[in-house]
Structures are given as structure tokens and as C-alpha cells.
Motif scaffolding. Structure first.
Motif, PDB file in Angstrom:
ATOM      1  N   SER A  61       0.403  -1.323  -0.438  1.00  0.00           N
ATOM      2  CA  SER A  61      -0.301  -0.100   0.030  1.00  0.00           C
ATOM      3  C   SER A  61       0.734   1.153  -0.477  1.00  0.00           C
ATOM      4  O   SER A  61       2.007   0.524   0.211  1.00  0.00           O
ATOM      5  CB  SER A  61      -0.785  -0.129   1.677  1.00  0.00           C
ATOM      6  N   GLU A  93       0.234   3.917  -8.395  1.00  0.00           N
ATOM      7  CA  GLU A  93      -1.082   2.986  -7.535  1.00  0.00           C
ATOM      8  C   GLU A  93      -1.039   1.960  -8.953  1.00  0.00           C
ATOM      9  O   GLU A  93      -1.251   3.018 -10.186  1.00  0.00           O
ATOM     10  CB  GLU A  93      -2.561   3.449  -7.114  1.00  0.00           C
ATOM     11  N   ARG A 107      -8.800  -3.138  -9.562  1.00  0.00           N
ATOM     12  CA  ARG A 107      -8.645  -1.979  -8.250  1.00  0.00           C
ATOM     13  C   ARG A 107      -9.071  -1.276  -8.992  1.00  0.00           C
ATOM     14  O   ARG A 107      -8.784  -0.116  -9.142  1.00  0.00           O
ATOM     15  CB  ARG A 107      -7.840  -2.447  -7.248  1.00  0.00           C
ATOM     16  N   SER A 109      -9.293   3.327  -8.023  1.00  0.00           N
ATOM     17  CA  SER A 109      -8.254   3.845  -7.831  1.00  0.00           C
ATOM     18  C   SER A 109      -8.835   4.380  -6.560  1.00  0.00           C
ATOM     19  O   SER A 109      -9.547   4.897  -5.859  1.00  0.00           O
ATOM     20  CB  SER A 109      -7.798   5.297  -9.399  1.00  0.00           C
ATOM     21  N   ASP A 110      -7.770   4.766  -5.377  1.00  0.00           N
ATOM     22  CA  ASP A 110      -7.378   5.272  -3.876  1.00  0.00           C
ATOM     23  C   ASP A 110      -7.385   6.946  -3.800  1.00  0.00           C
ATOM     24  O   ASP A 110      -7.608   7.119  -3.037  1.00  0.00           O
ATOM     25  CB  ASP A 110      -6.989   4.915  -3.438  1.00  0.00           C
TER      26      ASP A 110
END
Length: 124
Positions: A61, A93, A107, A109-110
């Protein structure tokens, strides 16, 4: 999360200096590998430009990456080399990973919607 650092040690470097850079980069990679959240890493040299180097690391992370860089031994022994990386974006990311055999992991995006506000204000 992927961290990609590119280096261009002195373009006029003698082979001895390249060997010293490689040794220091290998040490930095080994120190990073000891940090929690480290997944994998590699050091490479361009096949068509001996003065271009790449240090690629993968982390669980963004937080693990940041904590990894904050370790005492990393700060003491690796940061002097890491700070010589070319000034360009280096942390990415990972949105899609495809493993051999076609296994895909995707996944979202954060990134926050306003994540680029500083660079937009600066005109970048």
C-alpha cells in the motif's frame, strides 16, 4: 503500489563509478526489502544506455511505502542514494495486474478527487 525511481549517475562516469552506484543501489534495495509491506523489487540498467538505471519496488500500500522510506536504516543508508533519483513522478497505484496464465486483479483508484489540486494551481 509501485515505486519507480530512475537514475542517471554522472553521464561521464567511469565504470568504477557505475560499479559504486550499483553497489549503493543494491544496498538500498536490500534495506527496503527488510521493511514491512515490501512485496518485491529490482534494480536494472538500460540495455541501450549504460548511464540509465531503474529501481523498481512494489509495496502492499501507499502507507507501507511511506513507512518503508521512514525506517531508520533506510533514512541513514539508502536515502542519500534515493534522493539522487530523477525529479519526476515515482509512486504509482496499481490498477490492474495480470499474472502468467491470465489471472487478473483489478482495483479502483484510491486517489482523492482533488489529489492534483496543487499541480493544477501551479499550472502543471
Amino acid at each position: 503500489m509501485i515505486a519507480l525511481l530512475q537514475f542517471r549517475p554522472d553521464d561521464d562516469a567511469e565504470e568504477f563509478q557505475a560499479e559504486r552506484f550499483q553497489a549503493e543501489a543494491e544496498q538500498a534495495l536490500r534495506l527496503l526489502a527488510e521493511r514491512p509491506g515490501f512485496v518485491r523489487g529490482s534494480l536494472g540498467r538500460a540495455t541501450d544506455d549504460a548511464g540509465s538505471w531503474l529501481l523498481l519496488t512494489e509495496w502492499e500500500s501507499v502507507g507501507a511505502y511511506r513507512r518503508g522510506l521512514g525506517g531508520y536504516q533506510v533514512k541513514l543508508r539508502a536515502t542519500p542514494l534515493l534522493s539522487q533519483a530523477l525529479d519526476q513522478p515515482s509512486a504509482y497505484e496499481q490498477l490492474l495486474r495480470i499474472e502468467p496464465g491470465g489471472q487478473e486483479t483489478a482495483r479502483a483508484s484510491d486517489r482523492a478527487a482533488d489529489a492534483d489540486w496543487g499541480s493544477r494551481l501551479a499550472g502543471n
